[in-house]
Design a protein around this motif. Structure first.
Motif, PDB file in Angstrom:
ATOM      1  N   LEU A  91     -52.002  -3.336   3.770  1.00 45.65           N
ATOM      2  CA  LEU A  91     -51.690  -1.943   4.086  1.00 45.65           C
ATOM      3  C   LEU A  91     -51.152  -1.819   5.502  1.00 45.65           C
ATOM      4  N   LEU A  92     -50.343  -0.792   5.686  1.00 43.76           N
ATOM      5  CA  LEU A  92     -49.836  -0.469   7.017  1.00 43.76           C
ATOM      6  C   LEU A  92     -50.285   0.951   7.317  1.00 43.76           C
ATOM      7  N   CYS A  93     -51.067   1.121   8.395  1.00 44.58           N
ATOM      8  CA  CYS A  93     -51.505   2.451   8.806  1.00 44.58           C
ATOM      9  C   CYS A  93     -50.779   2.790  10.104  1.00 44.58           C
ATOM     10  N   ALA A  94     -50.064   3.905  10.102  1.00 43.52           N
ATOM     11  CA  ALA A  94     -49.260   4.253  11.272  1.00 43.52           C
ATOM     12  C   ALA A  94     -48.861   5.718  11.183  1.00 43.52           C
ATOM     13  N   ALA A  95     -48.458   6.252  12.319  1.00 42.62           N
ATOM     14  CA  ALA A  95     -47.860   7.584  12.324  1.00 42.62           C
ATOM     15  C   ALA A  95     -46.414   7.474  11.850  1.00 42.62           C
ATOM     16  N   ARG A  96     -45.903   8.558  11.272  1.00 39.41           N
ATOM     17  CA  ARG A  96     -44.463   8.728  10.983  1.00 39.41           C
ATOM     18  C   ARG A  96     -43.888   7.743   9.975  1.00 39.41           C
ATOM     19  N   LEU A  97     -44.748   7.143   9.111  1.00 45.90           N
ATOM     20  CA  LEU A  97     -44.173   6.289   8.052  1.00 45.90           C
ATOM     21  C   LEU A  97     -43.169   7.103   7.238  1.00 45.90           C
ATOM     22  N   ASP A  98     -43.492   8.399   7.012  1.00 49.27           N
ATOM     23  CA  ASP A  98     -42.548   9.381   6.471  1.00 49.27           C
ATOM     24  C   ASP A  98     -41.778   9.927   7.666  1.00 49.27           C
ATOM     25  N   ASN A  99     -40.551   9.480   8.020  1.00 46.44           N
ATOM     26  CA  ASN A  99     -39.755   8.713   7.101  1.00 46.44           C
ATOM     27  C   ASN A  99     -39.093   7.556   7.860  1.00 46.44           C
ATOM     28  N   LEU A 100     -39.831   7.074   8.899  1.00 40.65           N
ATOM     29  CA  LEU A 100     -39.250   5.987   9.691  1.00 40.65           C
ATOM     30  C   LEU A 100     -39.197   4.687   8.888  1.00 40.65           C
ATOM     31  N   LEU A 101     -40.081   4.554   7.893  1.00 37.49           N
ATOM     32  CA  LEU A 101     -40.039   3.385   7.011  1.00 37.49           C
ATOM     33  C   LEU A 101     -38.669   3.295   6.343  1.00 37.49           C
ATOM     34  N   SER A 102     -38.148   4.444   5.895  1.00 38.17           N
ATOM     35  CA  SER A 102     -36.842   4.464   5.227  1.00 38.17           C
ATOM     36  C   SER A 102     -35.715   4.270   6.238  1.00 38.17           C
ATOM     37  N   CYS A 103     -35.794   4.969   7.391  1.00 32.44           N
ATOM     38  CA  CYS A 103     -34.752   4.810   8.415  1.00 32.44           C
ATOM     39  C   CYS A 103     -34.596   3.337   8.768  1.00 32.44           C
ATOM     40  N   HIS A 104     -35.727   2.677   8.981  1.00 38.58           N
ATOM     41  CA  HIS A 104     -35.717   1.266   9.367  1.00 38.58           C
ATOM     42  C   HIS A 104     -35.042   0.405   8.287  1.00 38.58           C
ATOM     43  N   ALA A 105     -35.406   0.621   7.029  1.00 33.87           N
ATOM     44  CA  ALA A 105     -34.829  -0.190   5.940  1.00 33.87           C
ATOM     45  C   ALA A 105     -33.318   0.027   5.846  1.00 33.87           C
ATOM     46  N   LEU A 106     -32.876   1.271   6.010  1.00 34.38           N
ATOM     47  CA  LEU A 106     -31.444   1.570   5.896  1.00 34.38           C
ATOM     48  C   LEU A 106     -30.649   0.909   7.018  1.00 34.38           C
ATOM     49  N   VAL A 107     -31.145   1.038   8.250  1.00 37.79           N
ATOM     50  CA  VAL A 107     -30.410   0.480   9.388  1.00 37.79           C
ATOM     51  C   VAL A 107     -30.394  -1.047   9.303  1.00 37.79           C
ATOM     52  N   GLN A 108     -31.547  -1.628   8.959  1.00 37.12           N
ATOM     53  CA  GLN A 108     -31.612  -3.084   8.821  1.00 37.12           C
ATOM     54  C   GLN A 108     -30.667  -3.576   7.735  1.00 37.12           C
ATOM     55  N   ALA A 109     -30.663  -2.889   6.597  1.00 35.15           N
ATOM     56  CA  ALA A 109     -29.838  -3.341   5.473  1.00 35.15           C
ATOM     57  C   ALA A 109     -28.360  -3.251   5.820  1.00 35.15           C
ATOM     58  N   LEU A 110     -27.963  -2.169   6.478  1.00 39.85           N
ATOM     59  CA  LEU A 110     -26.535  -1.999   6.789  1.00 39.85           C
ATOM     60  C   LEU A 110     -26.087  -2.977   7.866  1.00 39.85           C
ATOM     61  N   SER A 111     -26.924  -3.175   8.872  1.00 37.50           N
ATOM     62  CA  SER A 111     -26.454  -3.913  10.040  1.00 37.50           C
ATOM     63  C   SER A 111     -26.553  -5.418   9.879  1.00 37.50           C
ATOM     64  N   ARG A 112     -27.403  -5.873   8.983  1.00 36.57           N
ATOM     65  CA  ARG A 112     -27.597  -7.322   8.890  1.00 36.57           C
ATOM     66  C   ARG A 112     -27.024  -7.936   7.617  1.00 36.57           C
ATOM     67  N   SER A 113     -26.271  -7.149   6.832  1.00 35.08           N
ATOM     68  CA  SER A 113     -25.749  -7.687   5.576  1.00 35.08           C
ATOM     69  C   SER A 113     -24.355  -8.251   5.790  1.00 35.08           C
ATOM     70  N   ALA A 114     -24.222  -9.564   5.649  1.00 37.43           N
ATOM     71  CA  ALA A 114     -22.915 -10.204   5.833  1.00 37.43           C
ATOM     72  C   ALA A 114     -21.969  -9.810   4.705  1.00 37.43           C
ATOM     73  N   ASP A 115     -22.539  -9.575   3.495  1.00 39.19           N
ATOM     74  CA  ASP A 115     -21.685  -9.258   2.346  1.00 39.19           C
ATOM     75  C   ASP A 115     -21.589  -7.753   2.100  1.00 39.19           C
ATOM     76  N   CYS A 116     -21.731  -6.971   3.179  1.00 35.75           N
ATOM     77  CA  CYS A 116     -21.709  -5.510   3.055  1.00 35.75           C
ATOM     78  C   CYS A 116     -20.318  -5.019   2.643  1.00 35.75           C
ATOM     79  N   GLN A 117     -20.245  -4.249   1.577  1.00 37.09           N
ATOM     80  CA  GLN A 117     -19.005  -3.590   1.167  1.00 37.09           C
ATOM     81  C   GLN A 117     -18.882  -2.297   1.980  1.00 37.09           C
ATOM     82  N   ASP A 118     -17.888  -1.454   1.661  1.00 35.69           N
ATOM     83  CA  ASP A 118     -17.752  -0.187   2.379  1.00 35.69           C
ATOM     84  C   ASP A 118     -19.017   0.653   2.163  1.00 35.69           C
ATOM     85  N   ALA A 119     -19.670   1.024   3.249  1.00 33.70           N
ATOM     86  CA  ALA A 119     -20.984   1.662   3.131  1.00 33.70           C
ATOM     87  C   ALA A 119     -21.219   2.592   4.310  1.00 33.70           C
ATOM     88  N   LEU A 120     -22.144   3.523   4.118  1.00 36.38           N
ATOM     89  CA  LEU A 120     -22.450   4.519   5.166  1.00 36.38           C
ATOM     90  C   LEU A 120     -23.915   4.896   5.072  1.00 36.38           C
TER      91      LEU A 120
END
Ligand SMILES: [Zn+2]
Length: 434
Positions: free
Chosen positions: A227-256
């Motif tokens: 488990l992860l107990c923290a403040a602001r999981l809603d919705n920094l968990l999602s922000c983090h996943a989106l930024v990580q996925a976009l910025s670190r994907s070598a095979d990224c197609q056109d995306a926003l």
């Protein structure tokens, strides 16, 4: 990025993001390090050409995009959205008031926090400060006091016979944080001192957006640390996943990706999903006729945490829709369109989960309870883009300290990477043929 790297990276992002301003700054730092170029809304972009870019608004909302062949060569966009803000307390402009030897902070309630959870926490202050420099120019800085500065003390059980019964909380009088004892300090001087620690040279404070936050750092909890107990999981968990996925994907197609502020207060602001931010950015890149066609060939994944089944309150869930922690991302469905998911977009997301090798679940609110909403339906209405509302299942949403299984965040990251690499054929919503 392996699971452990993901968790450490997420913990650092959460700790560094006490406010929407800091979350936006954290996203910017990662995008900068991955070679994204910053565009300013105040400047003429012309044709930015092939590459990776980001734009911010109000220092609290961010749009980042990858256009491999430039705007001219873009046929469809893999779009994803989340929100940077979380419920809590914002300082009023004339914030200090003294009475009976106590100096307290005047705060406004921001959004819908679970008020009872804010009592007796070690709170700090963070946000954005506007100041005047020696040349007479206005400057903006982020500040984070980091150390505990204030507390909202409970009333003792002995003085409150209703404490463990039907206890109500007065939003004006019961939630005033205690800052110090004795004489009131000069609040502007406190801010000036804090700014000077960061090597700036302010002469005067002219404005601030400061928020109270819980200074307790995020923690791994549970027998196996699942488990992860923290403040602001809603919705920094999602922000983090989106930024990580976009910025670190070598095979990224056109995306926003779009990270909006003010979701917790209804999204109606320049930086919110009801504002013009996303439309303005898209209209700079594409003519109206091209934009309409582009949106029809694009898909938006709106990521905002979902309610996991609470083992102590099983009856609060629809019996056939009980998303579990560690069960993977949740697709949210609502007949009243509080969620924008359709059969087509749910199927597209399920397909992406299959591609990423992660399970997925679905959520429907009970008919006898009101359904929440998020940025998905707002953006779908604004742009006409097919949208799926999804989120990581969590407990205690809007508590000062929320709980989720961090492997679900890792699963969301994998799905978003699959999405940003997805072929255009997957993006086009299937249509009925006659
Ligand atoms: Zn949310």
């Amino acid at each position: 990025m392996n699971q452990e790297d993901y968790l450490q990276n997420l913990l650092a992002f959460l700790s560094a993001s006490p406010t929407a301003f800091h979350a936006t700054a954290g996203a910017r730092r990662l995008l900068d390090s991955q070679g994204f170029r910053r565009l300013l809304e105040s400047e003429d972009w012309g044709d930015p050409g092939p590459g990776a870019y980001y734009v911010t608004r109000n220092d609290s909302a961010l749009i980042a995009f990858v256009l491999n062949q430039g705007a001219g060569g873009c046929r469809s966009l893999r779009m994803a959205g989340a929100h940077t803000d979380s419920p809590g307390f914002r300082l009023k402009p004339n914030t200090l008031h003294s009475s009976e030897g106590h100096v307290r902070l005047g705060v406004e309630v921001y959004g819908g926090p679970l008020l009872s959870t804010w009592f007796d926490r070690d709170c700090s202050l963070a946000g954005r400060v506007i100041w005047l420099d020696r040349a007479g120019q206005l400057q903006a800085s982020l500040v984070d006091f980091k150390r505990p500065l204030a507390v909202i003390p409970s009333l003792a059980a002995h003085l409150d016979p209703t404490a463990n019964k039907e206890h109500t909380i007065n939003r004006q009088t019961d939630l005033v944080p205690l800052l110090t004892l004795g004489e009131a300090p000069d609040f502007a001087a406190l801010l000036l001192d804090r700014l000077r620690e960061d090597q700036t040279d302010p002469t005067e404070i002219l404005g601030f957006d400061l928020f109270l936050y819980d200074a307790q750092p995020p923690a791994r909890v549970g027998l196996n640390g699942e488990l992860l107990c923290a403040a602001r999981l809603d919705n920094l968990l999602s922000c983090h996943a989106l930024v990580q996925a976009l910025s670190r994907s070598a095979d990224c197609q056109d995306a926003l990706i779009v990270l909006n502020d003010h979701e917790e207060v209804g999204s109606a602001s320049a930086a919110g999903a009801r504002g013009s931010f996303l439309r303005d950015v898209l209209q700079r890149l594409f003519t109206p006729a091209r934009l309409a066609g582009l949106m029809a060939r694009s898909l938006l994944v709106s990521a905002d945490n979902a309610h996991a089944l609470h083992p102590n309150f099983v009856g609060k869930h629809e019996p056939e829709h009980q998303p579990r922690m560690q069960g993977g991302p949740v697709v949210k469905v609502n007949a009243g369109q509080c969620y924008a998911t359709s059969a087509a977009t749910a199927a597209q997301f399920a397909f992406l989960c299959r591609k990423a090798g992660v399970p997925c679940q679905s959520f429907v609110m009970r008919n006898d309870m009101a359904c929440g909403s998020t940025i998905g339906p707002v953006t779908a209405s604004e742009l006409g883009v097919a949208t799926v509302d999804v989120g990581v299942p969590q407990l205690a949403m809007h508590s000062v300290r929320e709980t989720a299984a961090w492997l679900d965040g890792y699963a969301l990251l994998q799905v978003m990477r699959a999405f940003f690499a997805a072929d255009e054929r997957l993006l086009c919503a299937p249509q009925v043929d006659l």
